[in-house]
Design an enzyme around this catalytic site. Structure first.
Site, PDB file in Angstrom:
ATOM      1  N   GLN A  93       0.514  -1.284  -0.483  1.00  0.00           N
ATOM      2  CA  GLN A  93       0.249   0.016  -0.082  1.00  0.00           C
ATOM      3  C   GLN A  93       0.497   1.394  -0.072  1.00  0.00           C
ATOM      4  OE1 GLN A  93      -3.205   0.306   3.600  1.00  0.00           O
ATOM      5  NE2 GLN A  93      -4.033   2.056   2.883  1.00  0.00           N
ATOM      6  N   HIS A  99      -8.192   1.715  -0.742  1.00  0.00           N
ATOM      7  CA  HIS A  99      -8.571   1.945  -1.867  1.00  0.00           C
ATOM      8  C   HIS A  99      -8.767   0.578  -3.120  1.00  0.00           C
ATOM      9  CE1 HIS A  99      -4.834   2.174  -1.983  1.00  0.00           C
ATOM     10  NE2 HIS A  99      -4.786   1.210  -2.725  1.00  0.00           N
TER      11      HIS A  99
HETATM   12  P1  5GP Z   1      -1.452   0.947  -3.368  1.00  0.00           P
HETATM   13  O1  5GP Z   1      -0.085   0.670  -4.176  1.00  0.00           O
HETATM   14  O2  5GP Z   1      -1.147   2.065  -2.720  1.00  0.00           O
HETATM   15  O3  5GP Z   1      -2.436   0.159  -3.345  1.00  0.00           O
HETATM   16  O4  5GP Z   1      -2.816   2.344  -4.726  1.00  0.00           O
HETATM   17  C1  5GP Z   1      -2.060   3.833  -5.146  1.00  0.00           C
HETATM   18  C2  5GP Z   1      -2.710   3.305  -6.128  1.00  0.00           C
HETATM   19  O5  5GP Z   1      -3.223   5.004  -6.320  1.00  0.00           O
HETATM   20  C3  5GP Z   1      -1.024   3.602  -7.203  1.00  0.00           C
HETATM   21  O6  5GP Z   1      -1.114   2.348  -8.390  1.00  0.00           O
HETATM   22  C4  5GP Z   1      -0.722   4.449  -8.092  1.00  0.00           C
HETATM   23  O7  5GP Z   1      -0.887   4.514  -9.226  1.00  0.00           O
HETATM   24  C5  5GP Z   1      -2.052   5.352  -7.911  1.00  0.00           C
HETATM   25  N1  5GP Z   1      -1.776   6.987  -7.990  1.00  0.00           N
HETATM   26  C6  5GP Z   1      -0.676   7.545  -7.086  1.00  0.00           C
HETATM   27  N2  5GP Z   1      -1.680   8.868  -6.350  1.00  0.00           N
HETATM   28  C7  5GP Z   1      -2.340   9.065  -7.540  1.00  0.00           C
HETATM   29  C8  5GP Z   1      -3.400  10.248  -8.375  1.00  0.00           C
HETATM   30  O8  5GP Z   1      -2.831  11.110  -8.134  1.00  0.00           O
HETATM   31  N3  5GP Z   1      -4.072  10.304  -9.304  1.00  0.00           N
HETATM   32  C9  5GP Z   1      -4.405   9.100  -9.606  1.00  0.00           C
HETATM   33  N4  5GP Z   1      -5.320   8.544 -10.456  1.00  0.00           N
HETATM   34  N5  5GP Z   1      -3.681   7.593  -9.277  1.00  0.00           N
HETATM   35  C10 5GP Z   1      -2.987   7.514  -8.134  1.00  0.00           C
END
Ligand code: 5GP
Ligand code: ZN
Length: 113
Positions: A93, A99
């Site tokens: 994460q 999310h």
């Molecule tokens: P995690 O790694 O926390 O499960 O996923 C976070 C996700 O958020 C990643 O896939 C990354 O690409 C996405 N993300 C990070 N910053 C932004 C942003 O400013 N806008 C959008 N649309 N996605 C983002």
């Protein structure tokens, strides 16, 4: 100060929004890892699935129902898709607002890395 995804909910930073209801907002991931890659978030701030309280169980149901609706809207219903929730450091994460990743548009391998 609100977190990155709270700012998207507040519309203070832009996102390609694909779905919204009273409880959830969905937008395309900025760095997609599949042909279709959207993120579904609760409109209220909740850092991660592990922080969810029993009172928030209905919200978690809303989030999965919204993820299903997003998959349908983005045309993934027939061929299938994957929902992913990363939790904490070992879970990968990076954004600390809960999310659900909605991934599809190609065959996805298993197990994940
Ligand atoms: P995690 O790694 O926390 O499960 O996923 C976070 C996700 O958020 C990643 O896939 C990354 O690409 C996405 N993300 C990070 N910053 C932004 C942003 O400013 N806008 C959008 N649309 N996605 C983002
Ligand atoms: Zn937040």
């Amino acid at each position: 100060m609100s977190c990155l995804f709270c700012k998207i909910v507040e519309r203070s930073i832009p996102a390609d929004i694909v779905y919204e209801n009273d409880h959830a907002l969905a937008f395309r991931d900025i760095r997609p890892v599949a042909p279709t890659h959207a993120l579904v978030i609760p409109k209220v701030h909740l850092a991660c699935i592990h922080d969810a309280t029993p009172e928030q169980t209905p919200l978690l149901g809303e989030l999965f129902a919204a993820a299903r609706a997003v998959a349908e809207k983005l045309g993934l219903g027939e061929k299938g898709y994957r929902l992913v929730v990363n939790n904490g450091d070992d879970g990968g994460q990076t954004v600390h607002h809960l999310h659900v990743h909605v991934l599809g548009g190609r065959g996805l391998s298993w197990p994940p890395g």
